[in-house]
Enzyme design. Sequence first.
Site, PDB file in Angstrom:
ATOM      1  CB  SER B  44      21.063  12.498  40.041  1.00 32.26           C
ATOM      2  OG  SER B  44      22.430  12.195  40.156  1.00 32.26           O
ATOM      3  CG  HIS B  45      24.971  15.846  40.250  1.00 29.86           C
ATOM      4  ND1 HIS B  45      25.015  14.551  40.693  1.00 29.86           N
ATOM      5  CD2 HIS B  45      25.099  16.620  41.354  1.00 29.86           C
ATOM      6  CE1 HIS B  45      25.184  14.548  42.002  1.00 29.86           C
ATOM      7  NE2 HIS B  45      25.244  15.770  42.424  1.00 29.86           N
ATOM      8  NE  ARG B  49      21.445  17.723  41.788  1.00 30.47           N
ATOM      9  CZ  ARG B  49      21.753  17.321  43.014  1.00 30.47           C
ATOM     10  NH1 ARG B  49      21.797  18.194  44.005  1.00 30.47           N
ATOM     11  NH2 ARG B  49      21.992  16.065  43.258  1.00 30.47           N
ATOM     12  CG  PHE B 176      31.680   7.211  45.684  1.00 32.92           C
ATOM     13  CD1 PHE B 176      31.752   7.298  47.057  1.00 32.92           C
ATOM     14  CD2 PHE B 176      32.751   6.639  45.000  1.00 32.92           C
ATOM     15  CE1 PHE B 176      32.868   6.834  47.748  1.00 32.92           C
ATOM     16  CE2 PHE B 176      33.875   6.185  45.678  1.00 32.92           C
ATOM     17  CZ  PHE B 176      33.924   6.279  47.057  1.00 32.92           C
ATOM     18  N   GLY B 184      19.656  12.513  45.196  1.00 38.59           N
ATOM     19  CA  GLY B 184      19.030  12.686  43.879  1.00 38.59           C
ATOM     20  C   GLY B 184      18.522  11.371  43.315  1.00 38.59           C
ATOM     21  CD  GLU B 185      22.223   7.100  42.874  1.00 41.92           C
ATOM     22  OE1 GLU B 185      22.230   5.987  42.339  1.00 41.92           O
ATOM     23  OE2 GLU B 185      23.067   7.450  43.729  1.00 41.92           O
ATOM     24  CG  LEU B 301      39.665   2.052  34.672  1.00 49.58           C
ATOM     25  CD1 LEU B 301      40.644   2.955  33.917  1.00 49.58           C
ATOM     26  CD2 LEU B 301      40.340   1.487  35.917  1.00 49.58           C
ATOM     27  NE  ARG B 305      25.896   4.060  32.407  1.00 48.46           N
ATOM     28  CZ  ARG B 305      25.391   5.153  32.957  1.00 48.46           C
ATOM     29  NH1 ARG B 305      26.107   5.871  33.818  1.00 48.46           N
ATOM     30  NH2 ARG B 305      24.156   5.545  32.669  1.00 48.46           N
ATOM     31  NE  ARG B 306      31.641  10.906  35.661  1.00 48.02           N
ATOM     32  CZ  ARG B 306      32.671  11.675  35.355  1.00 48.02           C
ATOM     33  NH1 ARG B 306      32.551  12.639  34.490  1.00 48.02           N
ATOM     34  NH2 ARG B 306      33.846  11.463  35.918  1.00 48.02           N
TER      35      ARG B 306
END
Lengths: 334, 334
Positions: B44-45, B49, B176, B184-185, B301, B305-306
Amino acid sequence: MPVISFADLSEKVEAILLKAGFDDLHADALARIVAAGERDGAKSHGIYRLDGILRTLAAGKVSPDAQPVIDDEDSGIIRVEAGGAFSPAAFEAGLPLLADRAHDLGIAAMVINDCVHFSALWPEVEALAERGVAGLSMCPSYSAVAPAGGTRPLLGTNPIAFGWPRLDDAPYVFDFATSVAARGEIELKRRAGEPLPEGWALDADGHPTTDPEAALSGAMLPFGGHKGSAISTMVELLAGVMIGDLTSDAALSALGTTTLAPRHGQLILAFSPERFAAGRSNPFAQAELLFSAILGQGARLPGERRHQIRARSMAEGIHLSDEEMAGLDALLAG
Amino acid sequence: MPVISFADLSEKVEAILLKAGFDDLHADALARIVAAGERDGAKSHGIYRLDGILRTLAAGKVSPDAQPVIDDEDSGIIRVEAGGAFSPAAFEAGLPLLADRAHDLGIAAMVINDCVHFSALWPEVEALAERGVAGLSMCPSYSAVAPAGGTRPLLGTNPIAFGWPRLDDAPYVFDFATSVAARGEIELKRRAGEPLPEGWALDADGHPTTDPEAALSGAMLPFGGHKGSAISTMVELLAGVMIGDLTSDAALSALGTTTLAPRHGQLILAFSPERFAAGRSNPFAQAELLFSAILGQGARLPGERRHQIRARSMAEGIHLSDEEMAGLDALLAG
C-alpha cells in the site's frame, strides 16, 4: 451518604499519611493526588490506593522522606532522582524547570528515576498545561500484560497521558492504560464479584478468560491489538530502558509481588506550542476549532466526564460511601 | 512473475518521476521511498502510490522542485520548510541536524511545514535509528476517520511510527495508521472486490458498514476505540495545530478531494538513549532483553515480517505482477 470537601479530604488523607510516617513533603503531595482522584470520580486512583501506599511503606519498599534531587545539566533533559520515594513530590520538584526549558528550547523532557509509582498521570499533564505547555507522560508499571500474540505477563499496564492547554476551558487531557483495562478496574470487578468483558485478559495458561481472579493470576491484554501492544512496548523502551531505569518485567522481579507499588522511572515530555508554531498561527485558537468539530458531531473529549464530576465535587463536595468514610477514620484512629 | 532488483526498481521509478517533471532531488528521494515500500512488502506504500503522486503533480498540487529550507535557531526544534514539495527530500535535508541535536540536547524535534505527504513513516525512524537515536514520527492526513462516538470524517488516518536502534539487528520499528486500517488497505480491498472486516468503517449516514465503497464515502474508525481516537486527536494537535500547519480537516478543505496527496506538516521527535540513560545502564543492551522476552513467548516484533521480506527482496529481487511491471513500463513510455 457522607459528603466531604476536597480540602477536608486532602487534609484527612494527609493526616493519615503523616501518621503512617511520611514527611510533610510527601504526605502533602500524595494527599493532593489521592484526593484529586476522588474529586474527579477516578475511583481506581482515589482513596482505594491508600491501602497499597500504606502496605508499600510498611514493607519498607518506599522511602517516606527522601528529598528529590534535581540534576539539570542545561540540556533538554531535566533529571529528578526520587531516591525511592513516591513520584508526585519528584514531579513537583522538576515541574517549574521542565516548563521553563520547554519554553526555552521548544521541547524538553523530565526523567524521574528511582521513584515508587501509584498515581494517575493526568495531574501531571494538567499541571504542565496550566503553565502553557503540552505534555506527554508515560511510565512502565510491572508485568501484567501479555504482548499481542503472547501468552504471559511481560509488559506493564503502561499508562500514557497527554495534555493540551486550552484558552477558556480545563485542558484537553487523556490518560489511559495501554492495557484494555487498568489493573485497578479488574481489581474493582473482583471486589464487586463481576465478570470481566471479553477480550480483557488471559488466564495463567494463556487462554482468554472473563474471571477477574483468573485474569489477576494470568495476563491482561493490550488495547487495540498489535498496535496497542507496540505502543506499550514503546513505553517500556522510552520510560524504562532509555532512562536507565527498570522495565515492568524488572520492576516485578525486584519487588516480587503485585500487591505493593512498583519502583521504576517515569518520562514526561513537554512541548511549547508557541515555540513550535513560531508565529505561523495561534495554536491555541486552532486547537479550539478541532475540539468544536469533535463535539459538534456528538463525540466527547476524553477529560470531559472527569471535569464535570470535578465541578460537581467542588460545588457540592465529594460523595463517599459510609464504608469508605469509616475506613478513612479507622486509618486515622488506628 | 517478473523480478526486479531494488536498485533497478528505484532507477525505473526515478526515471518515471523525472519524466513527469520532478527535479533530481525529489525524483531520487521519492523513488527510494516507493521502491522501499515494494522491497519490504508494504504494497500500500509501493508503486501503487505512483498514480497518486503523478495525479497530484498533474493537478498542480505539489511542487516538483522546491528546495527544502532549513530554519535552525539552535533550539530543540529544527524546522524544514518544504515549499509545497513532497516530504521525503525535506526530511532528508533536516535529518543530520536532527540527529546531532538529539545527541547534543538529549531530545530534539524536526518540524516539516508545507509538505505534500504520501509516504510511510518507517523509512524516517529507520534513518534515525541508523544514527543511534530513537525516533517518533507522526502526521495528520486528511479527514477520513470519525472520532470515537462520532459519525463523520474529521480525523486523518494519522500514522505514528517509532524506531529504536538495535545493536546487531535491524531497528525495532512500528508504523501504523491510528485508524483501524490504512486508507490504502481499504482502497486495495475495493480493487479486489472484497468486503471489509467488521469495525473498520461507517457509511455516509454514520452506520457501521463492510462495503469498501460505502466506507470510502463514509468514515473509517480509529483503532482501539476511544483510546485510539484520543491518540489520533493528539497527532492532530502536535503534528498539525502545534507546528502551525494544517489539521486533517483543514488539509481536506484546502485540497477539496481525497484523490490527491494532501498538503500539511509533520513532526519527528528524536531521543538519544545514551543521553537519557546518562550512564545508569546500557539502554541498547537492556532493550535486547525486552525484545528477547517478547520473542521468547512466541509473540512477534512489529517490523519482523517487513525485514524478512526485505532480506528476501535484496537476495532474490522484488516480485511484481505482470500488470504492475507493464504499468511501470507504460508510465516510462507514455
